[in-house]
Design a protein around this motif. Structure first.
Motif, PDB file in Angstrom:
ATOM      1  N   ILE A   1      39.319  -7.499  44.991  1.00  0.00           N
ATOM      2  CA  ILE A   1      39.795  -8.106  43.745  1.00  0.00           C
ATOM      3  C   ILE A   1      39.051  -7.587  42.524  1.00  0.00           C
ATOM      4  O   ILE A   1      39.670  -7.233  41.505  1.00  0.00           O
ATOM      5  CB  ILE A   1      39.715  -9.643  43.829  1.00  0.00           C
ATOM      6  CG1 ILE A   1      40.835 -10.180  44.727  1.00  0.00           C
ATOM      7  CG2 ILE A   1      39.822 -10.266  42.435  1.00  0.00           C
ATOM      8  CD1 ILE A   1      40.850 -11.681  44.847  1.00  0.00           C
ATOM      9  N   ALA A   2      37.734  -7.518  42.571  1.00  0.00           N
ATOM     10  CA  ALA A   2      36.975  -7.082  41.392  1.00  0.00           C
ATOM     11  C   ALA A   2      37.363  -5.663  40.997  1.00  0.00           C
ATOM     12  O   ALA A   2      37.567  -5.366  39.807  1.00  0.00           O
ATOM     13  CB  ALA A   2      35.476  -7.180  41.674  1.00  0.00           C
ATOM     14  N   GLU A   3      37.496  -4.797  41.982  1.00  0.00           N
ATOM     15  CA  GLU A   3      37.868  -3.405  41.701  1.00  0.00           C
ATOM     16  C   GLU A   3      39.282  -3.324  41.118  1.00  0.00           C
ATOM     17  O   GLU A   3      39.536  -2.592  40.160  1.00  0.00           O
ATOM     18  CB  GLU A   3      37.775  -2.576  42.979  1.00  0.00           C
ATOM     19  CG  GLU A   3      38.138  -1.112  42.788  1.00  0.00           C
ATOM     20  CD  GLU A   3      38.091  -0.323  44.085  1.00  0.00           C
ATOM     21  OE1 GLU A   3      38.535   0.842  44.087  1.00  0.00           O
ATOM     22  OE2 GLU A   3      37.611  -0.876  45.105  1.00  0.00           O
ATOM     23  N   HIS A   4      40.204  -4.088  41.685  1.00  0.00           N
ATOM     24  CA  HIS A   4      41.581  -4.044  41.199  1.00  0.00           C
ATOM     25  C   HIS A   4      41.729  -4.713  39.840  1.00  0.00           C
ATOM     26  O   HIS A   4      42.546  -4.286  39.020  1.00  0.00           O
ATOM     27  CB  HIS A   4      42.518  -4.663  42.234  1.00  0.00           C
ATOM     28  CG  HIS A   4      42.704  -3.809  43.441  1.00  0.00           C
ATOM     29  ND1 HIS A   4      43.626  -4.092  44.430  1.00  0.00           N
ATOM     30  CD2 HIS A   4      42.090  -2.657  43.821  1.00  0.00           C
ATOM     31  CE1 HIS A   4      43.550  -3.160  45.374  1.00  0.00           C
ATOM     32  NE2 HIS A   4      42.625  -2.298  45.022  1.00  0.00           N
ATOM     33  N   ASP A   5      40.931  -5.750  39.573  1.00  0.00           N
ATOM     34  CA  ASP A   5      40.930  -6.344  38.238  1.00  0.00           C
ATOM     35  C   ASP A   5      40.433  -5.340  37.198  1.00  0.00           C
ATOM     36  O   ASP A   5      40.980  -5.249  36.084  1.00  0.00           O
ATOM     37  CB  ASP A   5      40.057  -7.598  38.205  1.00  0.00           C
ATOM     38  CG  ASP A   5      40.809  -8.854  38.619  1.00  0.00           C
ATOM     39  OD1 ASP A   5      42.048  -8.799  38.739  1.00  0.00           O
ATOM     40  OD2 ASP A   5      40.153  -9.898  38.818  1.00  0.00           O
ATOM     41  N   ALA A   6      39.394  -4.600  37.547  1.00  0.00           N
ATOM     42  CA  ALA A   6      38.878  -3.592  36.616  1.00  0.00           C
ATOM     43  C   ALA A   6      39.926  -2.511  36.357  1.00  0.00           C
ATOM     44  O   ALA A   6      40.106  -2.065  35.212  1.00  0.00           O
ATOM     45  CB  ALA A   6      37.600  -2.970  37.181  1.00  0.00           C
TER      46      ALA A   6
END
Length: 724
Positions: free
Chosen positions: A357-362
């Motif tokens: 999630i964090a990577e895809h949010d970025a």
């Protein structure tokens, strides 16, 4: 499974089982909206399982969930006679749980590599949720902004659409089709769907063979060359023959000329609609015409399931033609590894894993800010200040969460959507003065709304006005006559402009709009499209200058709705408009034959200077290459990115040629005070077009060439293409 094993399997199949492989039905075992009529869903689930059990279906679509996907596959493998695995499909267009900008917005980045990255992230999330196959990307060229489905494509230009089509296919599918995170791509809608008359959804397409080949077919060819193994047919007719029963398109061109060996699937009930078209007399006739034209798979109509076997038994459909389509769908399943690994992409533990999630949010935040086009910024009103400036944040989209994702987003995680207010509040200093007022609704006034908005504007140093189209105004079946803002929003803008407080307009839209009055005349205008999950943070990055806007328009913004269809690469007229003459020239009575904001236009927070293009030669040999170099210098106070665009114009040809055509582009980053040399390569293949005789070739002669910042800027240089 080897070819011999596929042939052995076909030899063992009954006609009904063969037809079953060509039938695609809704996945009611794992519907994405189970709260809608749950009793009917439960009933339909048992019917679907029975279809799987009896070999009457080969693919299910728009279901989601790994655990129930395993149950479906188990029934196919263990309870059906031949154990042929299902392929599970969905409309996953511009994001799964993480929603990225609508494709039209992402095309504004002029970065195909960005589309590859977001498609790859989408594939990771979709395959984790039990999906093998997406009905995307849409690669339709949209030159009439009244048509709602332009939001799903890459705009009006052929080259830009080709580059994004190929990038999205590569991103969805990855390097290995058999990998657990590979998502089979389906370019759509084949073909010329974006050319429907008057932008009216599902309408007729009356088009020359040359325009079909030079404008509307190239993005499909680019997608197939990038590795796509399936195509979806279009709803429209082409010159009177519906695309879904068009043998010239589906067999002569696709199979015989392009040598396509993959699968063609109908759009939703497109074979059924042959009857409404008046092209087929009844269900049996529609089935026969669609199948013999080259339509392999029937989606949801049930026509193949009900009538195809009878046509085979009656001798009206040859067994060899049936076997060829069955072979193609089995080869497709083999290509993605379903025969050796039928439970691929059906792992509940992987679906539950949220570590991405964090990577895809970025990525979503970066994709979103790279999609925002700054149209104007008079007096350098932007960027805003994070403190010491009173900001009135006004408009129906400030706190809105329901119109962030854009059309065709079935599975987005709405709990993660970031509103504009949230993004702005996160960006400003703790003591910053930020006042929030809705002002009006999406389509209707609010009691006291304008009065409250005006009062806030009078207290502020600057107004940020968030207006645009409600989400449902664009997408499928959303053609518009007037591509303008809803009257309630326009009235709010007029009232705010009258206060004299500087006005920044942030547009949310799924097409080019005809901007009017106070919106058109605002000191600053940013086009944000529908940005997806990270909407608010991305817009705050732009508005406060943490990112200098770098996107450019993939569609022309007209002066008025009545200019549609309008596109920058229109053919030359025999009476072109001249600066000193308007009567009896190619123009409207009220407006010039030009866009309000041209294709390729966009600015950032710095200024670039272009040196004149330098050509390696004034002549391009027939089998040679022309090298074009230009130096771009950053004259501003901040670093920025520029989309350097190369256009050409064929001065004299056997068919009237466009005034300009984009032939190459590069996005370059340039530091403050620095310069970058940009190099392009051009050969005769990039100058070719389809002639009156149907032959595709370049013609010797003089050409104009621009290296510039938009489709209407720059100074031309010339070169000559020599003959053989």
């Amino acid at each position: 499974m080897s070819p011999d094993r596929i042939e052995s399997l076909i030899a063992r199949m009954t006609v009904d089982e063969k037809v079953g492989q060509l039938s695609v039905f809704a996945d009611m075992v794992r519907p994405f909206a189970p709260d809608v009529n749950p009793e009917a869903n439960a009933s339909n689930a048992e019917q679907v399982l029975e279809q799987v059990r009896t070999g009457r279906v080969g693919s299910l679509f728009n279901g989601v969930g790994a655990e129930l996907g395993r149950r479906l596959q188990q029934v196919a493998l263990e309870e059906s006679r031949l154990g042929i695995p299902l392929i599970l499909a969905s409309d996953v267009i511009h994001g799964m749980r993480t929603v990225f900008p609508i494709p039209l917005g992402e095309a504004a980045s002029f970065e195909p590599e960005l589309a590859l990255r977001t498609a790859r992230a989408t594939a990771i999330e979709a395959t984790a949720a039990g999906i093998h196959w997406t009905y995307a990307p849409a690669v339709d060229i949209a030159r009439d902004q009244r048509w709602g489905r332009g939001a799903e494509g890459a705009g009006e230009d052929v080259l830009l659409s080709c580059e994004f089509a190929a990038a999205r296919v590569r991103g969805f599918q990855g390097d290995d089709l058999k990998a657990d995170d590979s998502l089979l791509a389906t370019p759509k809608h084949f073909a010329a769907y974006g050319a429907v008359a008057a932008g009216m959804e599902y309408a007729q397409v009356d088009i020359s063979p040359q325009t079909l080949r030079d404008v509307h077919l190239p993005p499909f060819k680019a997608a197939l060359d990038a590795g796509a193994l399936s195509l979806m047919s279009a709803f429209n007719d082409i010159n009177g023959v519906p695309a879904s029963a068009n043998r010239a398109l589906l067999t002569d061109l696709l199979r015989n000329e392009w040598k396509f060996e993959g699968v063609v699937v109908s759009d939703y009930t497109a074979d059924m609609e042959l009857i409404a078209h008046g092209y087929a007399a009844d269900e049996v006739d529609a089935t026969r015409k669609a199948f013999l034209a080259g339509l392999d798979l029937s989606m949801q109509s049930g026509f193949y399931d009900q009538h195809l076997a009878g046509l085979v038994h009656a001798g009206e459909v040859p067994m060899a033609v049936l076997d060829a389509s069955v072979r193609r769908i089995l080869q497709l399943k083999e290509a993605i590894g379903l025969f050796d690994n039928p439970y691929r992409s059906l792992d509940p533990a992987r679906e539950a894993d949220q570590s991405h999630i964090a990577e895809h949010d970025a990525l979503a935040r970066d994709a979103a800010r790279r999609s925002v086009v700054l149209l104007k910024n008079d007096g350098e009103l932007l960027p805003l200040k994070k403190q010491g400036q009173k900001i009135a944040l006004i408009g129906p989209f400030v706190q809105d969460r329901e119109n962030i994702e854009g059309c065709w987003t079935l599975f987005g995680d709405k709990s993660r959507y970031v509103t504009l207010e949230t993004g702005m509040r996160a960006a400003v200093a703790a003591d910053a003065e930020l006042e929030i007022v809705a002002g009006c609704g999406l389509e209707a006034p609010l009691e006291g709304g304008i009065e409250a908005a005006v009062a806030a504007a009078q207290r502020a140093d600057v107004v940020v006005l968030a207006v645009g189209e409600p989400q449902r105004y664009s997408g499928e079946a959303q053609s518009r006559v007037e591509i303008t803002l809803p009257p309630a929003q326009q009235a709010l803008a007029e009232a705010l402009a009258a206060t004299g407080t500087p006005l920044v307009v942030v547009l949310r839209n799924g097409r080019a709009l005809a901007l009017q009055g106070a919106v058109r005349d605002a000191q600053a205008i940013a086009v944000s499209w529908y940005l997806g999950t990270q909407n608010g943070h991305a817009l705050a990055d732009i508005l406060f200058g943490d990112y200098s806007p770098s996107a450019r328009l993939p569609v022309s913004f007209p002066h008025a709705s009545g200019q549609q269809p309008y596109f920058y690469s229109h053919p030359r007229s025999g009476r072109p408009e001249l600066p000193t003459m308007s009567e009896f020239k190619s123009r409207w009575r009220e407006f010039p034959n030009a866009a309000l904001y041209a294709f390729g236009h966009g600015i950032g927070y710095t200024r670039f200077e272009y040196e004149a293009p330098r050509l390696s030669s004034a002549q391009l040999d027939w089998d040679g290459e022309l090298v074009i170099r230009t130096r771009i210098r950053n004259l501003g106070a901040v670093a920025g990115e520029e989309v350097v665009q190369l256009y050409v114009h064929d001065r004299v040809a056997s068919r009237v040629r466009p005034v300009r055509e984009l032939k190459a582009f590069q996005k370059v980053a340039v530091a403050v005070g620095a310069s970058v040399e940009v190099e392009f390569h051009l050969d005769r293949h990039q100058l070719a077009f389809t002639g009156v005789d149907g032959e595709y070739s370049a013609e010797p002669g003089l050409f104009d060439l621009w290296v510039c910042a938009s489709s209407v800027s720059g100074e031309a240089v010339s070169f000559e293409l020599l003959g053989r």
